[in-house]
Design a protein around this motif. Structure first.
Motif, PDB file in Angstrom:
ATOM      1  N   LYS A 106       0.836  -1.203   0.000  1.00 32.30           N
ATOM      2  CA  LYS A 106       0.000   0.000   0.000  1.00 32.30           C
ATOM      3  C   LYS A 106       0.871   1.255   0.000  1.00 32.30           C
ATOM      4  N   VAL A 107       1.906   1.258   0.842  1.00 37.10           N
ATOM      5  CA  VAL A 107       2.814   2.413   0.882  1.00 37.10           C
ATOM      6  C   VAL A 107       3.487   2.597  -0.483  1.00 37.10           C
ATOM      7  N   ALA A 108       3.848   1.478  -1.123  1.00 31.38           N
ATOM      8  CA  ALA A 108       4.448   1.554  -2.459  1.00 31.38           C
ATOM      9  C   ALA A 108       3.491   2.193  -3.458  1.00 31.38           C
ATOM     10  N   ARG A 109       2.202   1.873  -3.355  1.00 32.23           N
ATOM     11  CA  ARG A 109       1.227   2.472  -4.270  1.00 32.23           C
ATOM     12  C   ARG A 109       1.064   3.971  -4.013  1.00 32.23           C
ATOM     13  N   ILE A 110       1.176   4.367  -2.750  1.00 34.63           N
ATOM     14  CA  ILE A 110       1.121   5.799  -2.418  1.00 34.63           C
ATOM     15  C   ILE A 110       2.301   6.526  -3.052  1.00 34.63           C
ATOM     16  N   VAL A 111       3.492   5.962  -2.898  1.00 29.95           N
ATOM     17  CA  VAL A 111       4.700   6.576  -3.464  1.00 29.95           C
ATOM     18  C   VAL A 111       4.648   6.563  -4.989  1.00 29.95           C
ATOM     19  N   THR A 112       4.239   5.434  -5.556  1.00 28.38           N
ATOM     20  CA  THR A 112       4.166   5.312  -7.017  1.00 28.38           C
ATOM     21  C   THR A 112       3.195   6.328  -7.601  1.00 28.38           C
ATOM     22  N   LYS A 113       2.060   6.510  -6.946  1.00 30.48           N
ATOM     23  CA  LYS A 113       1.092   7.500  -7.424  1.00 30.48           C
ATOM     24  C   LYS A 113       1.680   8.904  -7.377  1.00 30.48           C
ATOM     25  N   TRP A 114       2.397   9.232  -6.294  1.00 27.65           N
ATOM     26  CA  TRP A 114       2.997  10.563  -6.159  1.00 27.65           C
ATOM     27  C   TRP A 114       3.988  10.828  -7.290  1.00 27.65           C
ATOM     28  N   TYR A 115       4.688   9.786  -7.717  1.00 30.50           N
ATOM     29  CA  TYR A 115       5.649   9.918  -8.809  1.00 30.50           C
ATOM     30  C   TYR A 115       4.975   9.974 -10.183  1.00 30.50           C
ATOM     31  N   GLY A 116       3.663   9.848 -10.217  1.00 31.84           N
ATOM     32  CA  GLY A 116       2.966   9.869 -11.494  1.00 31.84           C
ATOM     33  C   GLY A 116       2.894   8.509 -12.151  1.00 31.84           C
ATOM     34  N   ARG A 117       3.074   7.451 -11.353  1.00 30.12           N
ATOM     35  CA  ARG A 117       3.021   6.071 -11.842  1.00 30.12           C
ATOM     36  C   ARG A 117       3.907   5.876 -13.066  1.00 30.12           C
ATOM     37  N   PRO A 118       5.206   6.118 -12.908  1.00 34.24           N
ATOM     38  CA  PRO A 118       6.142   6.016 -14.040  1.00 34.24           C
ATOM     39  C   PRO A 118       6.324   4.579 -14.503  1.00 34.24           C
ATOM     40  N   THR A 119       6.789   4.430 -15.719  1.00 33.92           N
ATOM     41  CA  THR A 119       7.071   3.104 -16.280  1.00 33.92           C
ATOM     42  C   THR A 119       8.549   2.913 -16.587  1.00 33.92           C
ATOM     43  N   ASN A 120       9.355   3.919 -16.364  1.00 35.79           N
ATOM     44  CA  ASN A 120      10.794   3.833 -16.604  1.00 35.79           C
ATOM     45  C   ASN A 120      11.447   3.027 -15.485  1.00 35.79           C
ATOM     46  N   VAL A 132      10.752   2.607   1.382  1.00 36.19           N
ATOM     47  CA  VAL A 132      11.402   2.145   2.610  1.00 36.19           C
ATOM     48  C   VAL A 132      11.513   3.290   3.618  1.00 36.19           C
ATOM     49  N   TYR A 133      11.875   4.464   3.130  1.00 34.35           N
ATOM     50  CA  TYR A 133      11.981   5.619   4.023  1.00 34.35           C
ATOM     51  C   TYR A 133      10.617   5.946   4.643  1.00 34.35           C
ATOM     52  N   ALA A 134       9.572   5.892   3.820  1.00 37.16           N
ATOM     53  CA  ALA A 134       8.224   6.147   4.334  1.00 37.16           C
ATOM     54  C   ALA A 134       7.829   5.102   5.367  1.00 37.16           C
ATOM     55  N   TRP A 135       8.208   3.844   5.127  1.00 39.56           N
ATOM     56  CA  TRP A 135       7.909   2.776   6.077  1.00 39.56           C
ATOM     57  C   TRP A 135       8.614   3.041   7.404  1.00 39.56           C
ATOM     58  N   VAL A 145       1.513   7.337   6.343  1.00 35.02           N
ATOM     59  CA  VAL A 145       1.272   6.298   5.334  1.00 35.02           C
ATOM     60  C   VAL A 145       0.493   5.116   5.891  1.00 35.02           C
ATOM     61  N   PHE A 146       0.520   4.927   7.193  1.00 38.53           N
ATOM     62  CA  PHE A 146      -0.226   3.814   7.776  1.00 38.53           C
ATOM     63  C   PHE A 146      -1.703   4.168   7.944  1.00 38.53           C
ATOM     64  N   ARG A 147      -1.994   5.451   8.071  1.00 32.24           N
ATOM     65  CA  ARG A 147      -3.373   5.898   8.205  1.00 32.24           C
ATOM     66  C   ARG A 147      -4.013   6.198   6.850  1.00 32.24           C
ATOM     67  N   ALA A 148      -3.200   6.477   5.843  1.00 31.21           N
ATOM     68  CA  ALA A 148      -3.696   6.922   4.538  1.00 31.21           C
ATOM     69  C   ALA A 148      -4.509   5.846   3.833  1.00 31.21           C
ATOM     70  N   ASN A 149      -5.404   6.288   2.948  1.00 31.06           N
ATOM     71  CA  ASN A 149      -6.152   5.368   2.096  1.00 31.06           C
ATOM     72  C   ASN A 149      -5.224   4.693   1.097  1.00 31.06           C
ATOM     73  N   ASP A 150      -5.596   3.498   0.684  1.00 29.12           N
ATOM     74  CA  ASP A 150      -4.884   2.805  -0.395  1.00 29.12           C
ATOM     75  C   ASP A 150      -5.371   3.374  -1.723  1.00 29.12           C
ATOM     76  N   PRO A 151      -4.482   3.993  -2.519  1.00 29.18           N
ATOM     77  CA  PRO A 151      -4.923   4.604  -3.772  1.00 29.18           C
ATOM     78  C   PRO A 151      -5.168   3.602  -4.892  1.00 29.18           C
ATOM     79  N   GLY A 152      -4.802   2.330  -4.677  1.00 26.93           N
ATOM     80  CA  GLY A 152      -4.903   1.364  -5.765  1.00 26.93           C
ATOM     81  C   GLY A 152      -3.873   1.658  -6.837  1.00 26.93           C
ATOM     82  N   GLY A 153      -3.999   0.980  -7.969  1.00 26.60           N
ATOM     83  CA  GLY A 153      -3.069   1.212  -9.065  1.00 26.60           C
ATOM     84  C   GLY A 153      -1.805   0.384  -8.934  1.00 26.60           C
ATOM     85  N   PRO A 154      -0.773   0.739  -9.699  1.00 24.05           N
ATOM     86  CA  PRO A 154       0.452  -0.060  -9.734  1.00 24.05           C
ATOM     87  C   PRO A 154       1.170  -0.091  -8.388  1.00 24.05           C
ATOM     88  N   THR A 155       1.765  -1.242  -8.095  1.00 27.49           N
ATOM     89  CA  THR A 155       2.639  -1.396  -6.951  1.00 27.49           C
ATOM     90  C   THR A 155       4.062  -1.372  -7.497  1.00 27.49           C
TER      91      THR A 155
END
Length: 205
Positions: A106-120, A132-135, A145-155
């Motif tokens: 879930k934390v990875a999806r939060i970070v990935t979304k913030w980055y714009g869900r890149p594919t590079n 890891v830093y967020a964890w 990040v533990f209280r935040a909603n799960d945004p879904g999308g790519p992990t």
């Protein structure tokens, strides 16, 4: 980390190589590991020798300190509304891996979304480092990040979560942020130097 345990118990949206790096960065090889931090400082506690002893430690500190448990070192009270609901299965290796990797995903999806869900795929090490830093700190861009909603999308760049964005966890750990030194073992590899073996992940998508 045993490959069979990862295959059986880890969140399926995380590749095994990511799970291994996650445990290496923040986890413990002791299923009974309990780490307590109060006011940003590590509290020295006797090493638990049984789940009952570990639970006793948790009950002494949860609610007024940050308590991390088991092989993934997830916050003990992250999914309960009241300390009385805490269960000793958090010290079962499989159950702890399932819960811990689920929260990490879930934390990875939060970070990935913030980055714009890149594919590079070249960005994957930075995504992993920031997750890891967020964890470790409990926060990302000022949000818990533990209280935040799960945004879904790519992990990361592996696959999307199998469920849509949720309405948040039932409960959250204390709002105090942890610093980047939080780890079951003080000698864990530091976040800034963490790099993962992309060849084992399979193409970055």
């Amino acid at each position: 980390m045993d490959a069979a345990l990862i295959a059986k118990c880890a969140d399926p949206s995380l590749p095994p190589a990511i799970v291994e790096q996650f445990i290496s960065a923040v986890g413990s090889d002791d299923p009974l590991a309990v780490t307590v931090k109060a006011d940003g400082r590590l509290v020295l506690i006797p090493k638990p020798r049984s789940p009952d002893e570990a639970m006793a430690v948790i009950k002494d500190y949860v609610g007024h300190a940050i308590v991390r448990v088991g092989i993934t070192q997830f916050p003990a009270d992250v999914r309960v509304g009241d300390p009385s609901q805490l269960q000793p299965d958090m010290f079962d290796a499989c159950a702890n891996l399932r819960t811990g990797t689920g929260i990490f995903a879930k934390v990875a999806r939060i970070v990935t979304k913030w980055y714009g869900r890149p594919t590079n795929s070249e960005l994957l090490p930075q995504l992993f480092d920031d997750t890891v830093y967020a964890w470790k700190t409990g926060t990302f861009e000022g949000d818990n990040v533990f209280r935040a909603n799960d945004p879904g999308g790519p992990t990361f760049m592996n696959k999307s979560s199998e469920k849509p964005a949720d309405d948040g966890e039932p409960a959250a750990p204390p709002p105090e942020s942890e610093n980047s030194t939080q780890s079951a073992e003080p000698s864990s590899a530091n976040v800034g130097g963490m790099r993962i073996d992309l060849s084992r992940i399979g193409g970055g998508r």
